[in-house]
Design an enzyme around this catalytic site. Sequence first.
Site, PDB file in Angstrom:
ATOM      1  N   GLY A 140       2.664   4.067 -25.375  1.00  0.00           N
ATOM      2  CA  GLY A 140       2.789   4.337 -26.876  1.00  0.00           C
ATOM      3  C   GLY A 140       4.198   4.380 -27.231  1.00  0.00           C
ATOM      4  O   GLY A 140       4.655   4.031 -28.374  1.00  0.00           O
ATOM      5  N   LEU A 141       5.314   4.043 -26.216  1.00  0.00           N
ATOM      6  CA  LEU A 141       6.600   3.668 -26.526  1.00  0.00           C
ATOM      7  C   LEU A 141       7.196   2.260 -26.117  1.00  0.00           C
ATOM      8  O   LEU A 141       8.209   2.013 -26.280  1.00  0.00           O
ATOM      9  CB  LEU A 141       7.547   4.764 -25.742  1.00  0.00           C
ATOM     10  CG  LEU A 141       7.159   6.448 -25.774  1.00  0.00           C
ATOM     11  CD1 LEU A 141       8.192   7.043 -24.998  1.00  0.00           C
ATOM     12  CD2 LEU A 141       7.680   6.630 -27.326  1.00  0.00           C
ATOM     13  N   SER A 142       6.138   1.663 -26.102  1.00  0.00           N
ATOM     14  CA  SER A 142       6.421  -0.024 -25.921  1.00  0.00           C
ATOM     15  C   SER A 142       7.078  -0.270 -24.679  1.00  0.00           C
ATOM     16  O   SER A 142       7.762  -0.873 -24.433  1.00  0.00           O
ATOM     17  CB  SER A 142       7.040  -0.367 -26.933  1.00  0.00           C
ATOM     18  OG  SER A 142       6.973  -1.881 -26.985  1.00  0.00           O
ATOM     19  N   SER A 143       6.581   0.384 -23.515  1.00  0.00           N
ATOM     20  CA  SER A 143       6.797  -0.047 -22.380  1.00  0.00           C
ATOM     21  C   SER A 143       6.600  -1.436 -22.112  1.00  0.00           C
ATOM     22  O   SER A 143       7.218  -2.038 -21.339  1.00  0.00           O
ATOM     23  CB  SER A 143       6.535   0.989 -21.053  1.00  0.00           C
ATOM     24  OG  SER A 143       5.002   0.960 -21.200  1.00  0.00           O
ATOM     25  N   SER A 144       5.420  -1.963 -22.291  1.00  0.00           N
ATOM     26  CA  SER A 144       5.083  -3.274 -22.112  1.00  0.00           C
ATOM     27  C   SER A 144       6.057  -4.364 -22.575  1.00  0.00           C
ATOM     28  O   SER A 144       6.649  -5.376 -22.091  1.00  0.00           O
ATOM     29  CB  SER A 144       3.806  -3.724 -22.704  1.00  0.00           C
ATOM     30  OG  SER A 144       3.707  -3.502 -23.972  1.00  0.00           O
ATOM     31  N   ALA A 145       6.605  -4.086 -23.843  1.00  0.00           N
ATOM     32  CA  ALA A 145       7.759  -4.990 -24.614  1.00  0.00           C
ATOM     33  C   ALA A 145       8.916  -4.628 -23.910  1.00  0.00           C
ATOM     34  O   ALA A 145       9.651  -5.708 -23.551  1.00  0.00           O
ATOM     35  CB  ALA A 145       7.982  -4.658 -26.235  1.00  0.00           C
ATOM     36  N   ALA A 146       9.342  -3.694 -23.344  1.00  0.00           N
ATOM     37  CA  ALA A 146      10.632  -3.434 -22.621  1.00  0.00           C
ATOM     38  C   ALA A 146      10.508  -4.178 -21.464  1.00  0.00           C
ATOM     39  O   ALA A 146      11.804  -4.826 -21.193  1.00  0.00           O
ATOM     40  CB  ALA A 146      10.821  -1.709 -22.396  1.00  0.00           C
ATOM     41  N   ASP A 188       7.499  -4.106 -31.542  1.00  0.00           N
ATOM     42  CA  ASP A 188       7.967  -3.671 -30.234  1.00  0.00           C
ATOM     43  C   ASP A 188       9.338  -4.369 -29.748  1.00  0.00           C
ATOM     44  O   ASP A 188      10.355  -3.630 -29.525  1.00  0.00           O
ATOM     45  CB  ASP A 188       6.707  -3.625 -29.464  1.00  0.00           C
ATOM     46  CG  ASP A 188       5.679  -3.016 -29.791  1.00  0.00           C
ATOM     47  OD1 ASP A 188       5.903  -1.916 -30.698  1.00  0.00           O
ATOM     48  OD2 ASP A 188       4.593  -2.913 -29.094  1.00  0.00           O
TER      49      ASP A 188
END
Length: 415
Positions: A140-146, A188
């Site tokens: 939910g903290l946008s690790s995928s975008a990061a 994100d």
Amino acid sequence: MNVAVKPPILASRPEAERIDYLVQRMEQSYGVSVTDISIIRAPLRICPLGAHIDHQLGIVTGMTIDQSLLLAFAPTSDRTIQVRSSSFDHATDFELGQIPPYIVGDWGNYLRGAAAALLQEHELTRGLLGYVDGEMPIGGLSSSAAVTVAYLLALESVNNLTVTPSQNIDLVSRTEQDYIGLQNGILDQTSVLFSQQGFLTHIDCQDQTISQVASPDEKTPFEIMVVYSGVSKSLVGSSYNNRVAECQEAARLLLTYVSQSHDNPRLRNVAPAIFESEGHRLPDIPRRRANHYFGEMQRVSQGVAAWEQGNMTDFGQLMTESGESSVYQYESGCPQLITLYEILRETPGVLGNRFSGAGFRGNCIALIDPAAREPIAQTIHQHYPDAYPSESSSYSIHFCQPAGPATLLSNLSSV
């Protein structure tokens, strides 16, 4: 059920320690010299207001936190790519001329997708060796975008490409939509690429206008609290894409009611006056989704004004209202997240809270009074494990500060 109280503050490893670890892993795994190693710092992000509306081209807010993914990398002499992770046992490796298709549940999908997106517009003559490290439970903290931003910046670096942050926004979208199959908006990656410390990032997802909103006279000090629920689940295969489709159906119906058509209807295409006059005609589910969208757009406008006035109390109240709308109008949130939201909503010292990300897994975020850190944490420890014993050993609490954008750290001696 009596559950031992966990430490109220979970400290993060110092960044220098994490970088030392990655450099050692690069040397041991690949035999590369420290002089050839660079580091990408890609921060995680929160969305205080503007939940679930970026895919409808709404106006949203974002902010990165001082928790990040780090990617150590070094160039190869050919087009091969191999990346390892501190979180997974197996490496991801492939050749840029033969990128494998999407693999359900595989952590390397975002690396392959980023390479495929970049290859659509650029020639990549060199691959890379890499090692990635995450710092905290990140659902939910946008690790995928990061991590996608990190992969793109690393590939661009080893190939001497000049790609603007705005262009990288589009490349992340291609990665997620075309390769991963997630119909995401741009919140994100825009937050990861454009956030500035101490500012609220204001994003118009229709025209991609990005601005930084300062708080000139902060009357109420605040800190960011992230509470990991212990629940982790991929968004692909969840109800995320269903919610996108339901919002689009609401837009299509509203436009049809007033004899307007649109090839790819989004709720941003619907004037608020149309919803006010025709919204009662919508079936229950599309009406709820539209209620959330138009309510959230108003909360963003009010929240930006409160932020500019330094009024974190009002800003936090709008966050809590956003959380309630996410539960009852957008209908996201697993039972664990809803319980955390309700606990935080009733806890003194919490200025405001809501789910982070899509709300089907992961974290709740809250703005809190820093002086109330310990009592808030104790309240969570008192109530949450009793409600969900299966998560009593996996949930965690983290205290964070606002941060800046993704950064390339090429001179490790200065870190």
